[in-house]
Design a protein around this motif. Structure first.
Motif, PDB file in Angstrom:
ATOM      1  N   ARG A 154       0.772  -1.244   0.016  1.00 22.82           N
ATOM      2  CA  ARG A 154       0.016  -0.050   0.128  1.00 22.82           C
ATOM      3  C   ARG A 154       0.881   1.225  -0.001  1.00 22.82           C
ATOM      4  O   ARG A 154       0.457   2.176  -0.440  1.00 22.82           O
ATOM      5  CB  ARG A 154      -0.949  -0.242   1.299  1.00 22.82           C
ATOM      6  N   ALA A 157       1.859   1.882  -3.539  1.00 21.76           N
ATOM      7  CA  ALA A 157       0.837   2.311  -4.347  1.00 21.76           C
ATOM      8  C   ALA A 157       0.510   3.682  -4.004  1.00 21.76           C
ATOM      9  O   ALA A 157      -0.295   4.259  -4.627  1.00 21.76           O
ATOM     10  CB  ALA A 157      -0.467   1.478  -4.025  1.00 21.76           C
ATOM     11  N   GLY A 158       1.229   4.323  -3.139  1.00 23.86           N
ATOM     12  CA  GLY A 158       1.022   5.783  -2.738  1.00 23.86           C
ATOM     13  C   GLY A 158      -0.018   6.053  -1.703  1.00 23.86           C
ATOM     14  O   GLY A 158      -0.501   7.282  -1.547  1.00 23.86           O
ATOM     15  N   GLN A 159      -0.673   5.206  -1.130  1.00 31.09           N
ATOM     16  CA  GLN A 159      -1.446   5.231  -0.283  1.00 31.09           C
ATOM     17  C   GLN A 159      -1.023   5.836   1.261  1.00 31.09           C
ATOM     18  O   GLN A 159       0.117   5.528   1.458  1.00 31.09           O
ATOM     19  CB  GLN A 159      -2.172   3.998   0.417  1.00 31.09           C
ATOM     20  N   ALA A 160      -1.518   7.073   1.810  1.00 31.04           N
ATOM     21  CA  ALA A 160      -1.428   7.825   3.071  1.00 31.04           C
ATOM     22  C   ALA A 160      -1.542   6.688   4.107  1.00 31.04           C
ATOM     23  O   ALA A 160      -2.463   5.948   4.089  1.00 31.04           O
ATOM     24  CB  ALA A 160      -1.957   8.923   3.095  1.00 31.04           C
ATOM     25  N   ASN A 161      -0.899   6.876   5.354  1.00 32.75           N
ATOM     26  CA  ASN A 161      -1.018   6.185   6.535  1.00 32.75           C
ATOM     27  C   ASN A 161      -2.400   6.138   6.905  1.00 32.75           C
ATOM     28  O   ASN A 161      -3.181   5.120   7.251  1.00 32.75           O
ATOM     29  CB  ASN A 161      -0.181   6.801   7.652  1.00 32.75           C
ATOM     30  N   LYS A 162      -2.967   7.384   6.798  1.00 30.04           N
ATOM     31  CA  LYS A 162      -4.525   7.371   7.209  1.00 30.04           C
ATOM     32  C   LYS A 162      -5.530   6.490   6.588  1.00 30.04           C
ATOM     33  O   LYS A 162      -6.482   5.784   6.872  1.00 30.04           O
ATOM     34  CB  LYS A 162      -4.962   8.927   7.156  1.00 30.04           C
ATOM     35  N   VAL A 163      -5.159   6.588   5.227  1.00 29.98           N
ATOM     36  CA  VAL A 163      -5.998   5.620   4.413  1.00 29.98           C
ATOM     37  C   VAL A 163      -5.886   4.373   4.220  1.00 29.98           C
ATOM     38  O   VAL A 163      -6.852   3.373   4.649  1.00 29.98           O
ATOM     39  CB  VAL A 163      -5.652   6.064   2.747  1.00 29.98           C
ATOM     40  N   ILE A 164      -4.529   4.020   4.618  1.00 28.20           N
ATOM     41  CA  ILE A 164      -4.214   2.544   5.008  1.00 28.20           C
ATOM     42  C   ILE A 164      -4.949   2.122   6.250  1.00 28.20           C
ATOM     43  O   ILE A 164      -5.477   1.099   6.435  1.00 28.20           O
ATOM     44  CB  ILE A 164      -2.687   2.486   5.246  1.00 28.20           C
ATOM     45  N   GLU A 167      -8.709   1.615   5.745  1.00 34.22           N
ATOM     46  CA  GLU A 167      -8.890   0.285   4.835  1.00 34.22           C
ATOM     47  C   GLU A 167      -8.694  -0.874   5.667  1.00 34.22           C
ATOM     48  O   GLU A 167      -9.487  -2.118   5.383  1.00 34.22           O
ATOM     49  CB  GLU A 167      -8.265   0.491   3.706  1.00 34.22           C
ATOM     50  N   GLN A 172      -3.932   4.394  13.080  1.00 31.52           N
ATOM     51  CA  GLN A 172      -2.996   5.197  12.311  1.00 31.52           C
ATOM     52  C   GLN A 172      -1.441   4.857  13.013  1.00 31.52           C
ATOM     53  O   GLN A 172      -0.463   4.747  12.178  1.00 31.52           O
ATOM     54  CB  GLN A 172      -3.277   6.574  12.086  1.00 31.52           C
ATOM     55  N   ARG A 179       5.040   0.508   9.061  1.00 25.75           N
ATOM     56  CA  ARG A 179       5.869   1.288   8.256  1.00 25.75           C
ATOM     57  C   ARG A 179       7.187   1.461   8.447  1.00 25.75           C
ATOM     58  O   ARG A 179       8.040   1.255   7.500  1.00 25.75           O
ATOM     59  CB  ARG A 179       5.200   2.660   7.994  1.00 25.75           C
TER      60      ARG A 179
END
Length: 208
Positions: A154, A157-164, A167, A172, A179
């Motif tokens: 992820r 794929a460029g996903q930010a921590n918040k988005v990860i 999902e 966070q 990470r």
């Protein structure tokens, strides 16, 4: 001079400063190329470039921060040293959070700049050496736990921590810990370098 010759790329709009840096670097037996604008450098950029960038943070048109962002999008692993004025220090700190290796404040001592450049060049050598060792990259990937692998995918794929976090339904802070472990196990501090490492062994990952 071939594209992969170790070179210090100076991006500076002030002609006098640009010429002074070129003279300093050549007198220190460094290959150097200078650019008057960020756009000029971006137009010349290729993945084969080796060395580091000495980048003025404030320039007309595209500034240093924007050039850094564009290079990050290209997964450039060229280490960046920002040159800043006194009022630009908070910007430089932010730039380091985005992957710059260092910054130096005007007026600076030539010895200090040369030291930072030597450190940046050494980092670039190490990164490129790693990219050439595909078996070692695969060994590091195999050290990751299933969750860390998922987080790494992820991140790439460029996903930010918040988005990860949203999902995967985890906090966070938990994402940040995973990470950090991914970066430690993969032996890098740079997301761009991580992307390049994983892409270099993508065929082996797909086949496994």
């Amino acid at each position: 001079m071939s594209e992969n010759t170790e070179t210090v790329f100076v991006v500076e709009d002030d002609e006098a400063v640009r010429d002074s840096l070129e003279l300093l670097l050549k007198s220190s037996s460094k290959e150097v190329r200078t650019f008057p604008t960020a756009n000029a450098f971006l137009e010349s950029y290729s993945d084969d470039m080796a060395g580091c960038i000495v980048l003025d943070i404030r320039m007309p048109g595209m500034d240093g921060m924007e050039l850094q962002r564009r290079l990050n999008e290209k997964n450039s692993i060229l280490p960046i040293i920002f040159v800043t004025g006194h009022g630009d220090v908070p910007m430089a700190v932010d730039a380091m959070k985005q992957g710059a290796v260092d910054f130096i404040q005007k007026p600076y001592r030539e010895e200090d700049l040369l030291k930072k450049i030597e450190q940046a060049l050494e980092q670039d050598r190490e990164q490129r050496k790693t990219l050439g060792q595909k078996q070692e990259i695969m060994r590091r990937i195999n050290m990751l736990t299933p969750r860390e692998t998922e987080i790494m995918d992820r991140m790439i794929a460029g996903q930010a921590n918040k988005v990860i976090a949203i999902e995967l339904d985890i906090s966070q802070r938990t994402v940040e810990i995973h990470r950090s472990r991914v970066m430690h196990k993969m032996g890098t501090h740079s997301l761009a370098h991580l992307v390049r490492m994983v892409m270099s062994v993508k065929d082996r990952i797909d086949a496994s």
